[in-house]
Design a protein around this motif. Structure first.
Motif, PDB file in Angstrom:
ATOM      1  N   UNK A 184       0.908  -1.236   0.111  1.00 37.07           N
ATOM      2  CA  UNK A 184       0.015   0.144  -0.117  1.00 37.07           C
ATOM      3  C   UNK A 184       0.745   1.105  -0.020  1.00 37.07           C
ATOM      4  N   UNK A 185       1.818   1.245   0.823  1.00 29.78           N
ATOM      5  CA  UNK A 185       2.720   2.631   0.812  1.00 29.78           C
ATOM      6  C   UNK A 185       3.387   2.647  -0.407  1.00 29.78           C
ATOM      7  N   UNK A 186       3.927   1.491  -1.104  1.00 36.24           N
ATOM      8  CA  UNK A 186       4.834   1.458  -2.337  1.00 36.24           C
ATOM      9  C   UNK A 186       3.561   2.157  -3.355  1.00 36.24           C
ATOM     10  N   UNK A 187       2.573   1.788  -3.466  1.00 37.76           N
ATOM     11  CA  UNK A 187       1.645   2.160  -4.429  1.00 37.76           C
ATOM     12  C   UNK A 187       1.390   3.718  -3.876  1.00 37.76           C
ATOM     13  N   UNK A 188       1.485   4.298  -2.610  1.00 39.25           N
ATOM     14  CA  UNK A 188       1.212   5.609  -2.259  1.00 39.25           C
ATOM     15  C   UNK A 188       2.339   6.349  -2.992  1.00 39.25           C
ATOM     16  N   UNK A 189       3.532   5.609  -2.601  1.00 41.34           N
ATOM     17  CA  UNK A 189       4.843   6.315  -3.066  1.00 41.34           C
ATOM     18  C   UNK A 189       4.936   6.558  -4.731  1.00 41.34           C
ATOM     19  N   UNK A 190       4.363   5.381  -5.422  1.00 40.92           N
ATOM     20  CA  UNK A 190       4.474   5.498  -6.719  1.00 40.92           C
ATOM     21  C   UNK A 190       3.501   6.481  -7.546  1.00 40.92           C
ATOM     22  N   UNK A 191       2.414   6.692  -6.646  1.00 39.01           N
ATOM     23  CA  UNK A 191       1.242   7.733  -6.974  1.00 39.01           C
ATOM     24  C   UNK A 191       1.941   9.126  -6.649  1.00 39.01           C
ATOM     25  N   UNK A 192       2.765   9.339  -5.753  1.00 36.68           N
ATOM     26  CA  UNK A 192       3.327  10.571  -5.568  1.00 36.68           C
ATOM     27  C   UNK A 192       4.388  11.159  -6.390  1.00 36.68           C
ATOM     28  N   UNK A 193       4.973   9.993  -6.723  1.00 39.13           N
ATOM     29  CA  UNK A 193       6.218  10.305  -7.685  1.00 39.13           C
ATOM     30  C   UNK A 193       5.597  10.853  -9.046  1.00 39.13           C
ATOM     31  N   UNK A 194       4.476   9.939  -9.462  1.00 38.90           N
ATOM     32  CA  UNK A 194       3.872  10.303 -10.820  1.00 38.90           C
ATOM     33  C   UNK A 194       3.314  11.774 -10.810  1.00 38.90           C
ATOM     34  N   UNK A 195       2.672  11.988  -9.506  1.00 40.03           N
ATOM     35  CA  UNK A 195       1.976  13.480  -9.316  1.00 40.03           C
ATOM     36  C   UNK A 195       3.373  14.534  -9.331  1.00 40.03           C
ATOM     37  N   UNK A 196       4.279  14.170  -8.793  1.00 37.38           N
ATOM     38  CA  UNK A 196       5.489  15.052  -8.853  1.00 37.38           C
ATOM     39  C   UNK A 196       5.916  15.200 -10.379  1.00 37.38           C
ATOM     40  N   UNK A 197       6.166  14.113 -10.783  1.00 34.54           N
ATOM     41  CA  UNK A 197       6.523  14.313 -12.303  1.00 34.54           C
ATOM     42  C   UNK A 197       5.641  15.085 -13.010  1.00 34.54           C
ATOM     43  N   UNK A 198       4.173  14.752 -13.176  1.00 38.31           N
ATOM     44  CA  UNK A 198       3.482  15.674 -13.688  1.00 38.31           C
ATOM     45  C   UNK A 198       3.497  16.974 -13.353  1.00 38.31           C
ATOM     46  N   UNK A 199       3.273  17.462 -12.102  1.00 35.70           N
ATOM     47  CA  UNK A 199       3.473  18.602 -11.858  1.00 35.70           C
ATOM     48  C   UNK A 199       4.896  19.178 -12.207  1.00 35.70           C
ATOM     49  N   UNK A 200       6.098  18.680 -12.156  1.00 37.62           N
ATOM     50  CA  UNK A 200       7.293  19.235 -12.762  1.00 37.62           C
ATOM     51  C   UNK A 200       7.189  19.436 -14.469  1.00 37.62           C
ATOM     52  N   UNK A 201       6.561  18.566 -15.002  1.00 39.38           N
ATOM     53  CA  UNK A 201       6.078  18.860 -16.442  1.00 39.38           C
ATOM     54  C   UNK A 201       5.310  19.870 -16.825  1.00 39.38           C
ATOM     55  N   UNK A 202       4.188  20.038 -16.015  1.00 40.56           N
ATOM     56  CA  UNK A 202       3.143  21.177 -16.109  1.00 40.56           C
ATOM     57  C   UNK A 202       4.005  22.304 -15.972  1.00 40.56           C
ATOM     58  N   UNK A 203       4.913  22.558 -14.787  1.00 36.98           N
ATOM     59  CA  UNK A 203       5.390  23.846 -14.443  1.00 36.98           C
ATOM     60  C   UNK A 203       6.698  24.032 -15.437  1.00 36.98           C
ATOM     61  N   UNK A 204       7.284  22.981 -15.859  1.00 33.65           N
ATOM     62  CA  UNK A 204       8.380  23.505 -16.954  1.00 33.65           C
ATOM     63  C   UNK A 204       7.550  23.896 -18.068  1.00 33.65           C
ATOM     64  N   UNK A 205       6.446  23.226 -18.672  1.00 38.46           N
ATOM     65  CA  UNK A 205       5.994  23.838 -19.598  1.00 38.46           C
ATOM     66  C   UNK A 205       5.148  25.353 -19.429  1.00 38.46           C
ATOM     67  N   UNK A 206       4.667  25.744 -18.397  1.00 41.69           N
ATOM     68  CA  UNK A 206       4.466  26.900 -17.865  1.00 41.69           C
ATOM     69  C   UNK A 206       5.476  27.785 -18.091  1.00 41.69           C
ATOM     70  N   UNK A 207       6.942  27.316 -17.596  1.00 38.80           N
ATOM     71  CA  UNK A 207       7.702  28.395 -17.599  1.00 38.80           C
ATOM     72  C   UNK A 207       8.306  28.737 -18.970  1.00 38.80           C
ATOM     73  N   UNK A 208       8.326  27.725 -19.989  1.00 40.20           N
ATOM     74  CA  UNK A 208       8.655  27.800 -21.213  1.00 40.20           C
ATOM     75  C   UNK A 208       7.712  28.790 -21.935  1.00 40.20           C
ATOM     76  N   UNK A 209       6.343  28.522 -21.741  1.00 45.84           N
ATOM     77  CA  UNK A 209       5.475  29.471 -22.441  1.00 45.84           C
ATOM     78  C   UNK A 209       5.775  30.792 -21.843  1.00 45.84           C
ATOM     79  N   UNK A 210       5.855  31.112 -20.577  1.00 49.68           N
ATOM     80  CA  UNK A 210       6.352  32.514 -19.954  1.00 49.68           C
ATOM     81  C   UNK A 210       7.451  33.087 -20.412  1.00 49.68           C
ATOM     82  N   UNK A 211       8.592  32.029 -20.713  1.00 47.76           N
ATOM     83  CA  UNK A 211       9.849  32.743 -20.934  1.00 47.76           C
ATOM     84  C   UNK A 211       9.493  32.875 -22.680  1.00 47.76           C
TER      85      UNK A 211
END
Length: 137
Positions: free
Chosen positions: A49-76
């Motif tokens: 269960x914890x591994x599953x939570x960890x995997x979900x958190x890692x996916x969320x982190x990667x999604x958020x990083x990608x989204x922020x990088x895209x927003x930063x590129x657009x703003x730049x």
């Protein structure tokens, strides 16, 4: 029971034998094995269960990083375009006098010529009026 060693284990077994006369070495081993297996099963389930939570958190982190990088590129990109537009407007502003100077000089010249012509006509009229005043009674 405290620390588990041969002496404390034998003492506990003897005491429990009086409470439960069906207690045997095999029953103790079976119960202990079952207890250990249940613990392993529980911890394995919680770990999964914890591994599953960890995997979900890692996916969320990667999604958020990608989204922020895209927003930063657009703003730049937007900032770069705005800076380019600003530079073009500054150049246009710096050249505005050169653009209008010939037209302004032409207008000033026409005003001067017009004023000179009007002044000449007005002078002629005044001269004529003065002649009329003197000559006609």
């Amino acid at each position: 029971m405290g620390k588990v060693d041969e002496t404390t284990l034998k003492a506990a077994y003897t005491s429990l034998k009086f409470v439960d006369n069906t207690l045997t070495k095999d029953k103790l081993k079976t119960t202990g094995t079952n207890y250990a297996n249940k613990l392993k099963e529980t911890i394995a389930k919680e770990t999964q269960q914890k591994e599953s939570e960890k995997h979900k958190a890692e996916q969320d982190r990667e999604f958020e990083k990608t989204t922020l990088n895209n927003e930063i590129k657009t703003l730049t990109d937007s900032i770069a375009k705005l800076q380019d537009d600003l530079k073009k407007k500054q150049i246009t502003l710096a050249q505005i006098n050169d653009k209008y100077e010939p037209k302004l000089k032409e207008i000033e010249q026409k005003i001067s010529i017009g004023n000179a012509a009007v002044n000449e006509v007005v002078n002629d009229i005044q001269t004529t009026l003065a002649i009329i005043e003197r000559s006609i009674s």
